[in-house]
Enzyme design. Structure first.
Site, short mmCIF file in Angstrom:
data_model
loop_
_atom_site.label_atom_id
_atom_site.label_comp_id
_atom_site.label_asym_id
_atom_site.label_seq_id
_atom_site.Cartn_x
_atom_site.Cartn_y
_atom_site.Cartn_z
N GLY A 226 -16.89 -16.60 5.89
CA GLY A 226 -15.95 -16.90 6.81
C GLY A 226 -15.26 -15.71 7.14
NE ARG B 293 -26.86 -1.49 17.46
CZ ARG B 293 -26.87 -2.12 16.39
NH1 ARG B 293 -26.40 -3.42 16.38
NH2 ARG B 293 -27.30 -1.64 14.99
CB ALA C 267 -0.95 -0.08 1.34
CE LYS D 135 -23.30 -10.16 1.57
NZ LYS D 135 -22.86 -11.25 2.28
CE LYS E 130 -23.23 -13.51 -1.21
NZ LYS E 130 -23.12 -14.71 -0.73
CB VAL F 212 -19.78 -10.19 -5.11
CG1 VAL F 212 -20.26 -11.32 -5.88
CG2 VAL F 212 -20.74 -9.05 -5.13
CB ILE G 276 -14.06 -15.40 -5.31
CG1 ILE G 276 -14.18 -17.03 -4.63
CG2 ILE G 276 -13.76 -15.44 -6.66
CD1 ILE G 276 -15.48 -17.50 -5.28
N GLY H 111 -17.44 -13.49 -1.14
CA GLY H 111 -16.65 -13.53 -0.21
C GLY H 111 -15.16 -13.08 -0.34
N1 HSE Z 1 -24.52 -16.58 3.97
C1 HSE Z 1 -23.97 -16.56 2.83
C2 HSE Z 1 -23.45 -17.91 2.25
C3 HSE Z 1 -22.79 -15.69 3.00
O1 HSE Z 1 -24.11 -18.84 2.71
O2 HSE Z 1 -22.99 -17.77 1.18
C4 HSE Z 1 -22.76 -14.50 3.10
O3 HSE Z 1 -23.23 -13.80 2.14
#
Ligand code: HSE
Length: 440
Positions: free
Chosen positions: A306, A45, A33, A105, A205, A132, A136, A134
């Site tokens: 994840g 919260r 960076a 998303k 997505k 979109v 990838i 995760g």
């Molecule tokens: N709940 C989503 C899935 C992950 O099962 O792929 C987050 O978008």
């Protein structure tokens, strides 16, 4: 140079991953960076919980808006999800001149047009790689890597929960309800799994990918969405006998054969040939196939959810913004890949205008003339048959299953044919219809 300062809003699984990845890879990230990236402010919260889960030294505040607009914050990372408070915070951050990174998303699929316009007016970036698939880097691929191409279609397994359920249904021959309970017990499915199993998460997505691929506004309300709740183990078995797997696919396709041009935007269970690489994506993994004119077919595979896989995408956006924030806003990559004054107004097509092929399962009386009446109706609607499979009836059984695979047809023609077939007295139960794509 002093590190760029990040205000992290949210202290859940992904936020924890962001804190960990930034800490563990800080040297590598700084070399890329050109300066450090530091979470200096956290909005959550429950502050005690946030301190203990994130484990980083920062200014913690339960005043989320104060973090989103704090004068010392350069980039706001929104990780609280939802579309109400998140929208308010993102718009306030933009108004305060902050760049924004979000994994949300739903927010972008529904309110993207308003958010991107606000960001353009303020000359700030809104980055959303994590929204979109995760980990990838599909947004980067569509927006930059494939920028020379005319993209033709995208088909993706973009929801891990449903792919896990479908993989288990196929492997164990179990019905949807049984597998869903098991997926919930194992933590693969949420207690309220509606967004995943009804296809809504995948449609969010897909909406974002479609807009970037074709340079159209995000139009979630025009997406056709069917989930996997009605899928039966019987159809997964028959599909397998015919050389197909059933996956929940998000499909978006450019259609130049329609007078005005048009875009298909649809999420539904889909038969795909078992020999395709994407048909072999199992468990909670995600994969996206992109068909483009110059490069041909490309496939992107990885973890779609994840803590650290999603953090990988969030931190990549932080690095991008760190490199580009001093650039003239006109020289940055546009939010939706195309210049704002060069967007397309091609409409999202209604489902009866969609072209696809079909798997049909009919429960029929096992008597003379039944098959010919059914094939006659298909022929009347110009629907060509690709394969037929009939289950051998047991001794004395008066009914059987008739499986028909068709070639591509207009969905509107299929709907008319289905209504006629369903009305035949020899068709004894509701016809099961699943769309099929060759992805060739
Ligand atoms: N709940 C989503 C899935 C992950 O099962 O792929 C987050 O978008």
């Amino acid at each position: 140079m002093k590190p760029i300062q990040v205000g992290l809003i949210g202290a859940g699984v992904v936020a924890t991953g962001v804190a960990k990845v930034l800490e563990r890879n800080q040297n590598e990230i700084m070399r890329r960076a050109g300066r450090g990236i530091q979470v200096t402010h956290v909005g959550a919260r429950n502050l005690d919980k946030a301190r203990s889960t994130l484990g980083i030294a920062a200014d913690y505040s339960s005043q989320l808006e104060a973090v989103a607009t704090h004068p010392d914050v350069d980039i706001v990372v929104e990780l609280i999800g939802g579309t109400t408070l998140a929208k308010d915070l993102v718009l306030k951050a933009i108004a305060a001149g902050k760049h924004v990174v979000t994994a949300n998303k739903a927010l972008l699929a529904v309110h993207g047009t308003e958010i991107f316009a606000a960001a353009r007016d303020k000359g700030v970036m809104v980055a959303f790689e994590a929204a979109v698939a995760g980990g990838i880097p599909i947004i980067k691929a569509l927006r930059e890597g494939l920028t020379a191409n005319r993209i033709e279609w995208i088909a993706g397994i973009i929801n891990g929960t449903t792919n896990f359920i479908l993989s288990e249904m196929r492997a164990k021959g179990l019905d949807f309800g049984v597998v869903l309970k098991e997926a919930q017990r194992l933590g693969y499915a949420e207690t309220d799994p509606t967004f995943d199993i009804e296809g809504i998460d995948a449609a969010h997505k897909l909406t974002i990918m479609s807009a970037i691929a074709f340079g159209t506004p995000v139009q979630f309300d025009r997406a056709h969405i069917e989930g996997i709740t009605k899928l039966q183990a019987t159809d997964i078995r028959y599909a397998e006998q015919l050389g197909y797997r059933i996956k929940l696919l998000g499909i978006t396709r450019r259609r130049d054969d329609v007078a005005t041009g048009g875009i298909e935007l649809r999420v539904h269970p889909t038969l795909i040939p078992a020999k395709r690489l994407i048909a072999n994506v199992e468990g909670a993994m995600n994969a996206v196939v992109v068909q483009a004119d110059a490069v041909g077919t490309t496939l992107y595979y990885g973890k779609g959810a994840g803590s650290e896989p999603t953090a990988s995408a969030v931190v990549a956006d932080l690095v991008d913004i760190t490199r580009l924030h001093t650039a003239d806003p006109d020289h940055r990559v546009p939010h939706l890949a195309f210049q704002p004054d060069a967007m397309s107004d091609a409409p999202i097509l209604a489902m009866d205008q969609v072209i696809t092929s079909f798997y049909l399962r009919l429960t029929v009386a096992d008597e003379a003339g039944v098959l010919s009446r059914i094939t006659g109706i298909l022929a009347e609607h110009d629907i060509s048959i690709d394969a037929v499979l009939q289950r051998e009836s047991a001794e004395g059984e008066r009914q059987t299953d008739l499986i028909i695979l068709t070639h591509d047809t207009l969905e509107g023609s299929m709907n008319k044919a289905l209504a006629q077939m369903q009305a035949l007295p020899t068709v004894l139960a509701p016809i099961v219809r699943i769309r099929k794509e060759e992805l060739a």
